[in-house]
Enzyme design. Structure first.
Site, mmCIF file in Angstrom:
data_model
loop_
_atom_site.group_PDB
_atom_site.id
_atom_site.type_symbol
_atom_site.label_atom_id
_atom_site.label_comp_id
_atom_site.label_asym_id
_atom_site.label_seq_id
_atom_site.Cartn_x
_atom_site.Cartn_y
_atom_site.Cartn_z
ATOM 1 N N HIS A 263 2.938 2.425 9.153
ATOM 2 C CA HIS A 263 2.370 0.536 8.775
ATOM 3 C C HIS A 263 2.703 0.063 8.578
ATOM 4 C CE1 HIS A 263 -1.272 -0.784 6.710
ATOM 5 N NE2 HIS A 263 -0.552 -0.886 6.318
ATOM 6 N N GLU A 264 4.239 0.251 8.052
ATOM 7 C CA GLU A 264 4.811 -0.969 7.601
ATOM 8 C C GLU A 264 5.570 -1.799 8.906
ATOM 9 O OE1 GLU A 264 3.887 -2.607 5.059
ATOM 10 O OE2 GLU A 264 3.199 -1.077 4.291
ATOM 11 N N HIS A 267 3.021 -4.356 10.539
ATOM 12 C CA HIS A 267 2.907 -5.516 10.385
ATOM 13 C C HIS A 267 4.561 -6.131 10.730
ATOM 14 C CE1 HIS A 267 -0.014 -5.430 7.556
ATOM 15 N NE2 HIS A 267 0.277 -4.128 6.907
ATOM 16 N N GLU A 293 -2.727 -7.045 9.692
ATOM 17 C CA GLU A 293 -3.748 -5.329 8.718
ATOM 18 C C GLU A 293 -4.340 -5.052 10.886
ATOM 19 O OE1 GLU A 293 -3.892 -1.785 6.466
ATOM 20 O OE2 GLU A 293 -2.971 -4.869 6.106
#
Length: 502
Positions: A263-264, A267, A293
């Site tokens: 997820h990170e 980003h 996001e």
């Protein structure tokens, strides 16, 4: 005009550097700072926010923008110079409405509140942070009052998702809820999916290394980034050459660290993909929280929870944890990773129920801002909504109102809507990538991600903040924001997983 543009860039480079130094202080506070540094760090952050604000609202910048705006309007809309002038003007006009002293005071309070939250949450002690949250609500309202608005939350939403308002988000969320609720019911009415294979003991060191190997293969550049541990995972950027991520590891919950890491990294890959020519300007960042996001959710869910992804990575994971997973089939593991189960924790939520968590927070913060609910009543209101919307209940607050850092490190209002916007956009961007490159799913099965990553860099990442969220969505996908690709993706995926399509 060229000379004036260069002068503007010199001013903006100073703002950019100060903003990134401030980010470094926040990163340190959330990773390695000793407890004793909290009071001074709050003061330091307040000072830095004041300096950033003063630099950004310098009358020289205002004068240069007045002189350059006609020039920018005469250029091609897509040029870097035209984008720099119009984006800087929006940022300048917003910043100029808020006094620097107020920004410093508010930032200092946020830093203090964050430190109290790091102690209050593990202690399940909402009372400890309640007075700080009351002050945060006051600051949030006061910040909004510096702007014209139709709803008090609109200016706060505008900071992270410019162009979005309560009047646009409420019907969008309602439409999404109407589509999701029956799908969640249909899936959860089926036989319960077994996920005990994910709840064994998985040593932290091996989990950590596996996650690092995965994101390196996805395209995260470790020459321009690193990963560290924190209370609540996040990505931060100090320059386009230094984009860092954090995660947390639970030894009895295998998917937590891995999916958080992916997820990170999503980003971070967005930020790492911005063209270097934009460095030192307001264009050198993602364009909105929703678009940002979309990239974390695209990589975490659409890719990271897909069957093709695990066809490639599951044998490798079994080699790392042979005792725990050696006898677990790929089908069983894939179903476990995609188990739909109403839960208390947003960051642990499955794809189907996740947006219900976001909508609960969005509704509660609107009630707080509108004055319809007091801070002291927030924990009970939280429990009531979770019981009503998700059918789960916890008498404590550690896994309730204290679980998310957002209200304890920033304003109440303006953050959570970006998560659902990101989910919607993740499917819209991925659908466009598939139309351009139908071979992407087959490549994912082989552990090849360069085509998808390359399409995203070309159509989204490299532009930074040159375009608004709505502009970049239309440019990249050919249509404005729509929930249809997202709903189609969810129905198709869970229809196959749960046998609903037949």
């Amino acid at each position: 005009m060229k000379e004036k543009l260069e002068e503007l860039k010199r001013h903006l480079a100073e703002v950019y550097d100060l903003e990134n130094v401030t980010s470094l202080l926040y990163w340190d506070q959330s990773t390695y700072m000793p407890k004793g540094g909290a009071a001074a760090r709050g003061r330091q952050l307040g000072t830095m926010e004041k300096l950033v604000h003063e630099k950004m609202t310098d009358l020289q910048i205002g004068r240069l923008l007045e002189e350059l705006t006609p020039y920018g309007e005469s250029l091609e809309y897509d040029s870097d110079e035209a984008a720099l002038i119009r984006v800087t003007r929006r940022k300048y006009e917003r910043a100029a409405k808020v006094p620097a002293a107020f920004m410093a005071e508010m930032s200092n309070h946020f830093a203090d509140t964050y430190q109290v939250w790091t102690e209050a949450r593990p202690a399940d002690n909402f009372a400890k942070v309640e007075p700080f949250l009351e002050k945060t609500l006051d600051y949030s309202r006061r910040l909004a009052e510096y702007f014209p608005y139709n709803h008090i939350a609109d200016p706060l939403i505008g900071y992270s998702d410019e162009g979005m308002t309560v009047s646009t988000l409420r019907p969008l969320f309602q439409d999404l809820r109407e589509q999701l609720v029956p799908l969640v019911k249909a899936v959860t009415d089926r036989a319960d999916v077994e996920n005990t294979c994910l709840r064994q003991t998985f040593p932290e060191k091996e989990q950590w290394q596996f996650g690092m190997d995965v994101i390196r293969q996805l395209g995260y550049d470790f020459d321009r980034g690193r990963q560290d541990k924190t209370h609540h995972p996040f990505m931060t950027k100090f320059s386009l050459g230094d984009v860092r991520i954090t995660t947390r590891v639970k030894e009895n919950q295998l998917e937590e660290a891995l999916l958080s890491t992916i997820h990170e990294a999503g980003h971070a890959m967005y930020e790492q993909g911005i063209q270097m020519e934009l460095e030192g300007t307001p264009l050198a960042s993602g364009t909105s929280s929703g678009v940002h996001e979309s990239q974390s959710r695209l990589w975490e869910n659409i890719v990271g929870r897909s069957r093709g992804f695990w066809e490639h990575f599951y044998p490798k994971l079994q080699e790392v944890f042979p005792e725990q997973l050696g006898a677990v089939s790929l089908d069983a593991f894939h179903r476990a990773v995609n188990k739909v189960e109403p839960s208390l924790i947003r960051t642990d939520a499955d794809e189907l129920t996740y947006n219900l968590h976001v909508m609960i927070r969005f509704d509660l913060e609107l009630a707080l801002l509108e004055g319809k609910m007091a801070v002291k009543d927030l924990p009970e209101a939280w429990r009531e909504r979770y019981k009503a919307d998700l059918g789960v209940f916890d008498p404590g607050d550690k896994n309730g109102v204290l679980q998310d850092v957002h209200w304890f490190a920033g304003t109440i209002g303006g953050s959570f809507q970006g998560y659902t916007l990101g989910n919607i956009l993740s499917a819209q961007f991925y659908d466009a990538a598939l139309r351009a490159h139908p071979e992407i799913p087959d490549q994912i099965r082989k552990g090849e991600f360069s085509t998808l990553h390359g399409w995203l860099k070309e159509n989204l990442y490299r532009h930074g903040s040159k375009y608004t969220a709505m502009e970049i969505t239309k440019r990249a996908t050919g249509s404005p924001l729509t929930i249809q690709p997202y709903i189609a993706y969810l129905k198709n995926k869970f229809g196959e997983l749960c046998g609903l399509n037949g």
